[in-house]
Write a protein that holds these residues in place. Sequence first.
Motif, mmCIF file in Angstrom:
data_model
loop_
_atom_site.group_PDB
_atom_site.id
_atom_site.type_symbol
_atom_site.label_atom_id
_atom_site.label_comp_id
_atom_site.label_asym_id
_atom_site.label_seq_id
_atom_site.Cartn_x
_atom_site.Cartn_y
_atom_site.Cartn_z
ATOM 1 N N ALA A 51 -38.028 -69.967 -87.747
ATOM 2 C CA ALA A 51 -36.594 -69.788 -87.520
ATOM 3 C C ALA A 51 -36.320 -68.514 -86.725
ATOM 4 N N GLU A 52 -37.174 -67.512 -86.888
ATOM 5 C CA GLU A 52 -37.037 -66.253 -86.147
ATOM 6 C C GLU A 52 -37.663 -66.334 -84.761
ATOM 7 N N GLY A 53 -38.317 -67.474 -84.457
ATOM 8 C CA GLY A 53 -38.953 -67.628 -83.156
ATOM 9 C C GLY A 53 -40.281 -66.906 -83.028
ATOM 10 N N ARG A 54 -40.920 -66.584 -84.153
ATOM 11 C CA ARG A 54 -42.164 -65.805 -84.102
ATOM 12 C C ARG A 54 -43.409 -66.672 -84.160
ATOM 13 N N VAL A 55 -43.308 -67.890 -84.675
ATOM 14 C CA VAL A 55 -44.438 -68.833 -84.692
ATOM 15 C C VAL A 55 -43.896 -70.229 -84.407
ATOM 16 N N ARG A 56 -44.822 -71.153 -84.179
ATOM 17 C CA ARG A 56 -44.469 -72.572 -84.081
ATOM 18 C C ARG A 56 -45.278 -73.312 -85.133
ATOM 19 N N ARG A 57 -44.583 -74.014 -86.019
ATOM 20 C CA ARG A 57 -45.304 -74.754 -87.052
ATOM 21 C C ARG A 57 -45.960 -75.990 -86.460
ATOM 22 N N VAL A 58 -47.169 -76.281 -86.907
ATOM 23 C CA VAL A 58 -47.884 -77.500 -86.562
ATOM 24 C C VAL A 58 -48.345 -78.121 -87.868
ATOM 25 N N ARG A 59 -48.961 -79.277 -87.785
ATOM 26 C CA ARG A 59 -49.418 -79.935 -89.007
ATOM 27 C C ARG A 59 -50.441 -79.060 -89.722
ATOM 28 N N GLY A 60 -50.103 -78.657 -90.942
ATOM 29 C CA GLY A 60 -51.037 -77.884 -91.751
ATOM 30 C C GLY A 60 -51.040 -76.402 -91.503
ATOM 31 N N GLY A 61 -50.173 -75.906 -90.606
ATOM 32 C CA GLY A 61 -50.205 -74.467 -90.335
ATOM 33 C C GLY A 61 -49.233 -74.062 -89.255
ATOM 34 N N ALA A 62 -49.656 -73.106 -88.422
ATOM 35 C CA ALA A 62 -48.791 -72.607 -87.358
ATOM 36 C C ALA A 62 -49.626 -72.017 -86.234
ATOM 37 N N THR A 63 -49.037 -71.989 -85.049
ATOM 38 C CA THR A 63 -49.663 -71.368 -83.884
ATOM 39 C C THR A 63 -48.667 -70.389 -83.274
ATOM 40 N N ALA A 64 -49.078 -69.750 -82.196
ATOM 41 C CA ALA A 64 -48.215 -68.783 -81.532
ATOM 42 C C ALA A 64 -46.922 -69.451 -81.080
ATOM 43 N N ASP A 177 -45.286 -78.741 -72.017
ATOM 44 C CA ASP A 177 -45.826 -77.710 -72.901
ATOM 45 C C ASP A 177 -46.409 -78.331 -74.159
ATOM 46 N N ALA A 178 -45.949 -79.547 -74.493
ATOM 47 C CA ALA A 178 -46.462 -80.229 -75.679
ATOM 48 C C ALA A 178 -46.139 -81.719 -75.587
ATOM 49 N N LEU A 179 -46.944 -82.527 -76.283
ATOM 50 C CA LEU A 179 -46.711 -83.967 -76.346
ATOM 51 C C LEU A 179 -46.985 -84.442 -77.761
ATOM 52 N N ASP A 180 -45.974 -85.074 -78.348
ATOM 53 C CA ASP A 180 -46.080 -85.607 -79.704
ATOM 54 C C ASP A 180 -45.944 -87.118 -79.650
ATOM 55 N N GLN A 216 -50.276 -83.821 -79.765
ATOM 56 C CA GLN A 216 -49.794 -83.772 -81.151
ATOM 57 C C GLN A 216 -49.193 -82.409 -81.484
ATOM 58 N N ARG A 217 -48.425 -81.891 -80.543
ATOM 59 C CA ARG A 217 -47.723 -80.634 -80.733
ATOM 60 C C ARG A 217 -46.284 -80.784 -80.273
ATOM 61 N N ARG A 218 -45.450 -79.843 -80.708
ATOM 62 C CA ARG A 218 -44.065 -79.789 -80.264
ATOM 63 C C ARG A 218 -43.762 -78.378 -79.798
ATOM 64 N N SER A 219 -42.957 -78.273 -78.759
ATOM 65 C CA SER A 219 -42.538 -76.971 -78.266
ATOM 66 C C SER A 219 -41.076 -76.747 -78.658
#
Length: 253
Positions: A51-64, A177-180, A216-219
């Motif tokens: 919500a703060e824009g500091r990470v991007r959640r992915v399945r099971g965790g998060a990335t930059a 940047d991503a394809l889901d 399998q990511r979202r931007s």
Amino acid sequence: MALSGNLDAQRRRDELVELANAPRGVMIDAAAELFAVSPMTIRRDLLELEAEGRVRRVRGGATAAPRARPFDARRAIRATAKRTIAEKALQLVPTAGSIALDASTTVSMLASAIGPRSGVTAYTNSFESFQLLQPFEGVSAVISGGTAEPTTGSLVGPLARRSIRSVYFDIFFSSADALDSDDGTSEVSVEEAELKQAMATNAATTVVLIDSSKLQRRSVARALELHEISVLITELEPRDERLDPYRGIADIR
């Protein structure tokens, strides 16, 4: 060895951001063990960080967190995969007709390889691709108007969209940047997403060029719907299991 469970929440979240920025990101279960807290606590942390824009959640965790990177910096990322993708996409470039090229580094590699044609008009919102197309006989390069996005080297905004919407294309070559497999492509900014939507709307065929690290990511901003994608090109072999979620959605190459 687990860190102390008494770390205050802010420090734990700061360290989660550092872990998310690592090449493989951070996984919820591993982080829960590392910080000696429950997986639910880590999920709440990641929700707040996203919500703060500091990470991007992915399945099971998060990335930059997604962010616009300078063109030269993006060109160096997974360059070998991008070259393979561009070589595959080159087979789809017509000898004559109209094509649209987005402002991605993958598509710029395609632009650099197009070569002489009998009569192709190539529309793009990329300074780089526009320049790369200049030497090719039989290729007429047209750059959209719009507002310069200094980080990505692209033209965006209402004027760019209006320019693109005035032309029909035989093929639109786009990266993302991503394809889901549920939500389609997404971009780091609404402006980039809107321009690609305009290109796809006016294209008979839309070809998405994307390396496997973006699957399998979202931007941040939704761009192309799955039904708009005619062909999907990655550096993988078409039978690779990582492409299974997209079978039946598009022609995979």
